[in-house]
Write an enzyme that holds these catalytic residues in place. Sequence first.
Site, PDB file in Angstrom:
ATOM      1  N   LYS A   1       0.891  -1.248   0.025  1.00 33.27           N
ATOM      2  CA  LYS A   1       0.057   0.042  -0.029  1.00 33.27           C
ATOM      3  C   LYS A   1       0.883   1.368   0.025  1.00 33.27           C
ATOM      4  O   LYS A   1       0.389   2.387  -0.470  1.00 33.27           O
ATOM      5  CB  LYS A   1      -0.660   0.072   1.297  1.00 33.27           C
ATOM      6  CG  LYS A   1      -2.066  -1.111   0.838  1.00 33.27           C
ATOM      7  CD  LYS A   1      -3.131  -1.041   1.810  1.00 33.27           C
ATOM      8  CE  LYS A   1      -4.343  -1.790   1.687  1.00 33.27           C
ATOM      9  NZ  LYS A   1      -3.913  -3.530   1.730  1.00 33.27           N
TER      10      LYS A   1
HETATM   11  C1  LIG Z   1      -4.613  -4.337   1.095  1.00 34.18           C
HETATM   12  C2  LIG Z   1      -3.603  -5.755   0.817  1.00 34.18           C
HETATM   13  C3  LIG Z   1      -4.165  -6.737  -0.055  1.00 34.18           C
HETATM   14  C4  LIG Z   1      -5.352  -6.734  -0.818  1.00 34.18           C
HETATM   15  O1  LIG Z   1      -5.300  -5.634  -1.757  1.00 34.18           O
HETATM   16  P1  LIG Z   1      -6.611  -5.210  -2.535  1.00 34.18           P
HETATM   17  O2  LIG Z   1      -6.198  -4.148  -3.411  1.00 34.18           O
HETATM   18  O3  LIG Z   1      -7.589  -4.801  -1.408  1.00 34.18           O
HETATM   19  O4  LIG Z   1      -7.175  -6.234  -3.190  1.00 34.18           O
HETATM   20  C5  LIG Z   1      -3.438  -7.954  -0.049  1.00 34.18           C
HETATM   21  N1  LIG Z   1      -2.384  -8.190   0.510  1.00 34.18           N
HETATM   22  C6  LIG Z   1      -1.780  -7.195   1.689  1.00 34.18           C
HETATM   23  C7  LIG Z   1      -0.486  -7.313   2.350  1.00 34.18           C
HETATM   24  C8  LIG Z   1      -2.556  -5.822   1.574  1.00 34.18           C
HETATM   25  O5  LIG Z   1      -2.089  -5.052   2.647  1.00 34.18           O
END
Ligand SMILES: *Cc1c(COP(=O)(O)O)cnc(C)c1O
Length: 471
Positions: free
Chosen positions: A113
């Site tokens: 993120k």
């Molecule tokens: C947020 C997240 C996801 C999922 O991603 P999306 O964009 O919501 O599909 C997967 N793995 C981790 C470690 C995350 O923080």
Amino acid sequence: MNYLSTRGHPDRKRFCEILLEGLAPDGGLYLPEHYPQVDTATLAKWRDLPYAELAFEILSLYIDDIPPADLKAICAKTYTHEVFGSEEIVPLRELEDGVYLEALSNGPTLAFKDMAMQLLGNLFEYELARRGAELNILGATSGDTGSAAEYAMRGKKGVRVFMTSPDGRMSPFQQAQMFSLQDENIHNIAITGVFDDCQDIVKAVSNDLGFKRKYRIGTVNSINWARLLAQVVYYFAGYFQATAGNDKPVSFTVPSGNFGNVCAGHVARMMGLPIHTLVVATNENDVLDEFFRTGIYRVRAAADTHETSSPSMDISKASNFERFVFDLVGRDAAKLRSLFVDELGSQARFDLSGEPAFKQAAERFGFKSSRSTHADRLATIRDTEKRFATLVDPHTADGLKAAREHLTPGVPMVVLETALPIKFAATLVEALGHEPARPARFEGIEALPKRVVKLPADVEAVKAYIAQNCD
Ligand SMILES: *Cc1c(COP(=O)(O)O)cnc(C)c1O
């Protein structure tokens, strides 16, 4: 470039107008009116660009209301060796013959993120300064999103963050990451309750339009178009690293929850990046896997939403999925509304199994899917350590398992590494009997002084705290 709403609202907006917004006024999601096309000559030109310059080229196709020199400076300031730990920013490594891991988790909070949130922080600061405005970001987190937002917004002018989290429910590492921030503009609020209480508070505050306007309340959730756009860049960067100058296709596997990450892959593919298959990897919360297998999209009730060992993929519905379905139904907003407003509204499900559009999900858009369980996760973590001396986190493990179920001979498969194992140490210990190594900058963070206030699960208490801290 103009942006439209998936639900057919007649207004068209520019990038900076939607940057600080969430949903469109009709409840839809913003998408560009068209996907800019990238031809092979352009791909060849971009192949050797440093990541920040590649980001600038791609973002420029979607952002025409920030002067190019400013946008270039924002990209250069965001994607640095210092922040992301390497010159490549998203280095690719081969795990086994034809299967690669693309490292997206070397930013400040060790989850992917950061890739988008770090850009968002710089875009927010730029746009707020330009408008002479301020924004107070209110959020709820059980871990990854909240810390990524705080590390992106810390010290930024014009922005404050009020982040609620359930008191005592995050891992000690996650708590330490967030609560050790001493920046004046970051406010950690531990709510005596569970994550749903935090989310309910955020919703209640946002629904009080008078309060929302007076205190300029905003959010940074995963439906924000700028976040999705930032994620498009690393599909190009992964593609270039997995190929050697030919235009051969590459497949990607994406550990998925709210469908933001893999939707960025869909956008890259729509732009003409030669992506063969996009594999959606889910855990036991298999809303998306069920859709891609059966054509039925079924939102889960709270009681049917499981707490798993890949918690960032624990979802009851996938908030970005509407963007893909809009393309799937030929950008027919009336059809989209009948699915997402009428059918989901009345039955919490819709069924495309009998429609030609559903076949296109695989045939025209390249989507496949798989599901993993806790036992699969542990087995993959063990196997990856044993055979390749590599540790993967539980989300990436879900990705690896799914990837192996959808390999195509001769087509490289890139698995997106969405977090580092240290963030989910308890599951690594369960699988391996030992803790993963901790990057040096996180040594001893649990002992740092904490900056957090504890409040009851009460909307008025949270509003009063925001009001007090807004001058
Ligand atoms: C947020 C997240 C996801 C999922 O991603 P999306 O964009 O919501 O599909 C997967 N793995 C981790 C470690 C995350 O923080």
